[in-house]
Design an enzyme around this catalytic site. Structure first.
Site, mmCIF file in Angstrom:
data_model
loop_
_atom_site.group_PDB
_atom_site.id
_atom_site.type_symbol
_atom_site.label_atom_id
_atom_site.label_comp_id
_atom_site.label_asym_id
_atom_site.label_seq_id
_atom_site.Cartn_x
_atom_site.Cartn_y
_atom_site.Cartn_z
ATOM 1 N N GLY A 15 0.832 -1.205 0.000
ATOM 2 C CA GLY A 15 0.000 0.000 0.000
ATOM 3 C C GLY A 15 0.866 1.254 0.000
ATOM 4 O O GLY A 15 2.103 1.164 -0.036
ATOM 5 N N PHE A 16 0.212 2.379 0.055
ATOM 6 C CA PHE A 16 0.914 3.660 0.032
ATOM 7 C C PHE A 16 1.920 3.775 1.191
ATOM 8 O O PHE A 16 3.133 3.906 0.967
ATOM 9 C CB PHE A 16 -0.137 4.777 0.046
ATOM 10 C CG PHE A 16 0.325 6.094 0.581
ATOM 11 C CD1 PHE A 16 1.457 6.717 0.055
ATOM 12 C CD2 PHE A 16 -0.376 6.727 1.600
ATOM 13 C CE1 PHE A 16 1.884 7.946 0.543
ATOM 14 C CE2 PHE A 16 0.037 7.950 2.093
ATOM 15 C CZ PHE A 16 1.172 8.560 1.564
ATOM 16 N N ILE A 17 1.463 3.641 2.406
ATOM 17 C CA ILE A 17 2.360 3.825 3.554
ATOM 18 C C ILE A 17 3.320 2.637 3.683
ATOM 19 O O ILE A 17 4.530 2.804 3.872
ATOM 20 C CB ILE A 17 1.561 4.019 4.864
ATOM 21 C CG1 ILE A 17 0.693 5.290 4.749
ATOM 22 C CG2 ILE A 17 2.497 4.112 6.078
ATOM 23 C CD1 ILE A 17 -0.189 5.572 5.935
ATOM 24 N N ASP A 36 0.388 -8.830 1.324
ATOM 25 C CA ASP A 36 -0.621 -7.874 0.861
ATOM 26 C C ASP A 36 -1.561 -8.616 -0.096
ATOM 27 O O ASP A 36 -1.108 -9.399 -0.922
ATOM 28 C CB ASP A 36 0.065 -6.709 0.132
ATOM 29 C CG ASP A 36 -0.811 -5.480 0.038
ATOM 30 O OD1 ASP A 36 -0.387 -4.410 0.505
ATOM 31 O OD2 ASP A 36 -1.944 -5.580 -0.504
ATOM 32 N N ASN A 37 -2.856 -8.368 0.025
ATOM 33 C CA ASN A 37 -3.792 -9.045 -0.882
ATOM 34 C C ASN A 37 -4.060 -8.222 -2.150
ATOM 35 O O ASN A 37 -4.864 -8.588 -2.987
ATOM 36 C CB ASN A 37 -5.112 -9.357 -0.169
ATOM 37 C CG ASN A 37 -5.880 -8.104 0.217
ATOM 38 O OD1 ASN A 37 -5.390 -6.989 0.031
ATOM 39 N ND2 ASN A 37 -7.070 -8.270 0.735
ATOM 40 N N GLY A 41 -3.680 -2.073 -2.196
ATOM 41 C CA GLY A 41 -2.246 -1.952 -2.491
ATOM 42 C C GLY A 41 -2.017 -2.362 -3.937
ATOM 43 O O GLY A 41 -2.929 -2.882 -4.583
ATOM 44 N N LEU A 81 -0.165 -2.995 9.022
ATOM 45 C CA LEU A 81 -0.825 -1.888 8.309
ATOM 46 C C LEU A 81 -2.030 -2.352 7.500
ATOM 47 O O LEU A 81 -2.810 -1.537 7.027
ATOM 48 C CB LEU A 81 0.173 -1.221 7.339
ATOM 49 C CG LEU A 81 1.098 -0.121 7.866
ATOM 50 C CD1 LEU A 81 2.030 -0.639 8.941
ATOM 51 C CD2 LEU A 81 1.921 0.471 6.741
ATOM 52 N N TYR A 154 -15.640 2.441 10.586
ATOM 53 C CA TYR A 154 -14.189 2.463 10.423
ATOM 54 C C TYR A 154 -13.505 2.775 11.762
ATOM 55 O O TYR A 154 -12.681 2.006 12.252
ATOM 56 C CB TYR A 154 -13.802 3.492 9.361
ATOM 57 C CG TYR A 154 -12.326 3.509 9.039
ATOM 58 C CD1 TYR A 154 -11.650 2.341 8.754
ATOM 59 C CD2 TYR A 154 -11.617 4.704 9.018
ATOM 60 C CE1 TYR A 154 -10.299 2.352 8.454
ATOM 61 C CE2 TYR A 154 -10.276 4.732 8.717
ATOM 62 C CZ TYR A 154 -9.615 3.552 8.439
ATOM 63 O OH TYR A 154 -8.274 3.578 8.148
ATOM 64 N N LYS A 158 -11.295 0.167 14.067
ATOM 65 C CA LYS A 158 -9.898 0.444 14.415
ATOM 66 C C LYS A 158 -9.764 0.676 15.927
ATOM 67 O O LYS A 158 -8.769 0.311 16.539
ATOM 68 C CB LYS A 158 -9.358 1.654 13.638
ATOM 69 C CG LYS A 158 -9.312 1.469 12.136
ATOM 70 C CD LYS A 158 -8.326 0.408 11.692
ATOM 71 C CE LYS A 158 -6.913 0.914 11.606
ATOM 72 N NZ LYS A 158 -6.005 -0.083 10.991
#
Ligand code: UDP
Length: 327
Positions: A15-17, A36-37, A41, A81, A154, A158
């Site tokens: 992903g981005f981060i 990562d799936n 990402g 993440l 969300y 979290k």
């Protein structure tokens, strides 16, 4: 004595981060495993890392217990993440998002505790919900709206991850650090999941209307990815961070209206600034947070955290990236 590189697992590392974190860790000589799936990402984010012998990519979901256990077993550290990302994803796919955030994290935590591997979890500023007492301190109350409104799912999911992580810390002695990220921006972030900065820049570069949702008087604080990644690594290596929650981001607030003006100016775009009602984008009953600003005292004190890159510099870097990449 020669430095023995660490084996580090990043869930959601494409992903981005995650991809920026992987890059930084590899630069420091660590061996990096990414699971990562590729739902949000992408392989494009990690393409440049794949030629590095110390980089390993495993396509899979954190819901796969066996895959997670096999990875956790062989690493020294985990950055968790993997999660549903962006307000748009949560609204479009509430069930998948909620379950991924809850079950995925539980599987990662359970294995980290079992194999005694220290873990850092990225949570989100969304956990504060619609609390309007600014700035947000880590100990503050979290206030959520109706269960009929998917957005709150969300923050709630979290927030539950945070509870779960702290419970594993207290009862199973898991070494865990929790970070609440506030609107991180940078190259590789896509506008496809609703994020405002890449969306505005892409709109400007394409000469399309800039879409401000609501009045544009809502505010956010945007932090550049490089500052955030350094802080994540620093928190992970600090024993005093264990069992604690840290806000992470920038504390310089800007209205979305002003953000639109800055992006328009920096891209030298002729795009028109337009206002779109929330219900046209997110459906009836959507609630936005009017303001969101972190209190950064805790992270400053512990690791000397500083915001090095201003919003203007960050936007310029993203413009350069978007101009140079064939998107
Ligand atoms: N936003 C906007 N136009 C867009 C996308 C987002 O005005 O095209 C607004 C959004 O309603 C919110 C802010 O920008 O008030 C930040 O949105 P984002 O999804 O980036 O992050 P959030 O803070 O909502 O998680």
């Amino acid at each position: 004595m020669a430095y023995r590189s660490k084996k580090v697992l990043i869930t959601g590392g494409a992903g981005f981060i995650g991809s920026h974190l992987a890059e930084k860790l590899l630069q420091s000589g660590e061996e990096v495993f990414v699971i990562d799936n590729l739902s949000t990402g992408s392989l494009k984010n990690i393409k440049h890392l794949r030629k590095n012998k110390k980089f390993h990519f495993i396509k899979g979901t954190v819901l796969n217990k066996k895959k997670v256990a096999n990875l956790v077993k062989k690493v020294d550290q985990i950055y968790h993440l993997a999660a549903a990302v962006g307000v748009k994803t949560i609204i479009d796919k509430p069930l998948e998002s909620f379950l991924l955030n809850l079950k995925g994290t539980e599987i990662v935590l359970e294995n980290a505790a079992k194999y005694k591997v220290p873990l850092l979890i990225t949570s989100t500023s969304e956990v504060y919900g619609k609390n309007n007492k600014l700035p947000f301190k880590e100990e503050d109350d979290r206030i959520y709206g109706s269960a009929y409104n998917s957005r709150w799912g969300y923050g709630l999911s979290k927030g539950s991850d945070e509870f779960l992580a702290l419970a594993y810390h207290r009862e199973k002695d898991l070494s865990v650090v929790i970070t609440r990220l506030f609107n991180v921006i940078g190259p590789r972030q896509t506008g496809s999941y609703g994020m405002v900065v890449p969306r505005f820049i892409q709109q400007c570069l394409a000469g399309k209307p800039i879409t401000i949702y609501g009045t544009g008087n809502q505010t956010r604080c945007f932090a550049f990815i490089d500052d955030v990644v350094l802080a994540l690594i620093s928190l992970m290596s600090n024993p005093k961070a264990v069992g604690k929650i840290f806000n992470l981001g920038s504390d310089k607030e800007i209205t979305i209206k002003n953000l639109a003006k800055i992006v328009k100016r920096l891209t030298k775009s002729k795009s028109q600034i337009t206002f779109v009602p929330y219900n046209k984008v997110y459906g009836q009953g959507f609630e936005d947070m009017a303001h969101r600003r972190p209190d950064l005292t805790k992270i400053r004190k512990l690791i000397g955290y500083k915001v090095n890159i201003s919003l203007k510099e960050a936007i310029k870097k993203i413009i350069r990236y978007l101009n140079s990449s064939v998107n």
